[in-house]
Design a protein around this motif. Structure first.
Motif, short mmCIF file in Angstrom:
data_model
loop_
_atom_site.label_atom_id
_atom_site.label_comp_id
_atom_site.label_asym_id
_atom_site.label_seq_id
_atom_site.Cartn_x
_atom_site.Cartn_y
_atom_site.Cartn_z
N SER A 164 0.84 -1.20 0.00
CA SER A 164 0.00 0.00 0.00
C SER A 164 0.87 1.25 0.00
CB SER A 164 -0.92 0.00 1.22
OG SER A 164 -1.67 1.20 1.27
N MET A 165 1.92 1.24 0.80
CA MET A 165 2.85 2.37 0.85
C MET A 165 3.47 2.62 -0.53
SD MET A 165 6.46 2.65 2.91
CE MET A 165 7.23 1.61 1.65
N PHE A 166 3.92 1.56 -1.17
CA PHE A 166 4.53 1.71 -2.50
C PHE A 166 3.52 2.23 -3.53
CE2 PHE A 166 7.86 -1.67 -1.37
CZ PHE A 166 8.86 -0.72 -1.21
N LEU A 167 2.30 1.69 -3.49
CA LEU A 167 1.29 2.06 -4.47
C LEU A 167 0.84 3.52 -4.30
CD1 LEU A 167 -0.86 -1.18 -4.38
CD2 LEU A 167 0.36 -0.32 -6.38
N HIS A 168 0.83 4.00 -3.07
CA HIS A 168 0.44 5.39 -2.83
C HIS A 168 1.52 6.36 -3.31
CE1 HIS A 168 -2.87 4.12 -0.07
NE2 HIS A 168 -3.36 5.28 -0.44
N HIS A 169 2.76 5.89 -3.40
CA HIS A 169 3.86 6.80 -3.75
C HIS A 169 4.78 6.17 -4.80
CE1 HIS A 169 2.71 9.20 -0.23
NE2 HIS A 169 2.66 8.07 0.42
N PRO A 170 4.26 5.89 -6.00
CA PRO A 170 5.10 5.28 -7.04
C PRO A 170 6.27 6.20 -7.41
CG PRO A 170 3.07 6.13 -7.99
CD PRO A 170 2.91 6.22 -6.51
N GLY A 171 7.42 5.60 -7.56
CA GLY A 171 8.59 6.37 -7.97
C GLY A 171 9.36 6.98 -6.82
N GLN A 172 8.77 7.06 -5.64
CA GLN A 172 9.46 7.66 -4.50
C GLN A 172 10.43 6.66 -3.89
OE1 GLN A 172 6.97 9.62 -1.58
NE2 GLN A 172 8.42 9.24 0.07
N VAL A 173 11.60 7.17 -3.48
CA VAL A 173 12.58 6.32 -2.82
C VAL A 173 12.29 6.31 -1.32
CG1 VAL A 173 15.01 5.96 -2.31
CG2 VAL A 173 14.32 6.80 -4.56
N PHE A 174 12.18 5.11 -0.74
CA PHE A 174 11.94 4.97 0.69
C PHE A 174 13.18 4.41 1.36
CE2 PHE A 174 7.62 5.09 -0.88
CZ PHE A 174 6.94 5.81 0.10
#
Length: 228
Positions: A164-174
């Motif tokens: 869910s975290m990845f899908l909410h922020h595609p392209g963002q580096v975590f």
């Protein structure tokens, strides 16, 4: 896909004019010349906006608005009528119409108003949307069900939170700290290997080749990025 417009008017000249205006705004049109035809179309088809005359011969357009709202059809309605009394416009708006324009009208104004209503309605739909869609992936935030190309993939609670975290922020580096805070609810490292374990589990479920990931990629020395 072009937005679909239902034009309801008993005057063929007005129907044709409105059709040209809508087509010039890249909108797809369906025409109805009376109330019964409009109701039949609304029963079997979905539209993005309805342009509605009030005096239709077989019934008043107000009846169509009442029917739509009573059936839970929340499609925006723009009334375009020759009746310019305040009562008619106020009554139409009170029934659930989104705008009321009197004839004769300026085609360019009608086109602009329709586009504005469609834009606003889309924004409202997006705000209440429970399904996140990114490329071939989708995630229902209400049921916590995850899909790839329409096929459900079973995820554990932590895997769902991470996805869910990845899908909410595609392209963002975590970074690891960001992932701990978002998924575990703390900025204190739980386990140095925990993130790698869950990343590997997700990769085994969504990647064509988990050893050569193209969706959950490692950013060396920093963390991870999701690419739909």
């Amino acid at each position: 896909m072009a937005n679909r417009v239902l034009i309801v008017d008993d005057d063929p000249a007005i129907r044709k004019l409105l059709e040209k205006v809508m087509q010039s705004n890249d909108l797809s049109c369906t025409l109805a010349e009376n109330g019964h035809e409009a109701l039949a179309l609304l029963k079997d088809h979905t539209f993005d906006i309805v342009l509605l005359d009030i005096s239709l011969g077989d019934m008043e357009g107000f009846e169509i608005i009442k029917h739509m709202r009573s059936q839970g059809i929340n499609t925006p309605v723009m009334v375009i009528s020759g009746r310019n009394e305040d009562f008619d416009s106020l009554y139409g708006l009170s029934l659930g119409a989104d705008d009321y324009i009197t004839k004769p009208f300026r085609p360019v104004v009608v086109g602009a108003k329709v586009k504005a209503i469609l834009r606003r309605n889309q924004q409202l739909m997006d705000e209440h949307k429970t399904m996140i869609e990114r490329g071939e992936f989708s995630f229902d935030t209400t049921t916590m069900r995850f899909y790839k190309s329409g096929e459900e993939i079973i995820l554990s609670y932590k895997e769902s939170a991470l996805m869910s975290m990845f899908l909410h922020h595609p392209g963002q580096v975590f970074t690891k700290d960001m992932i701990y805070e978002q998924v575990w609810g703390t900025d204190i490292a739980v386990d140095d290997n925990a993130i790698m374990v869950y990343i590997n589990r997700l990769r085994s479920k969504i990647e064509a080749d988990s050893k050569k990931p193209t969706h959950i990629v490692t950013v060396r020395g920093v963390g991870y990025r999701f690419i739909p």
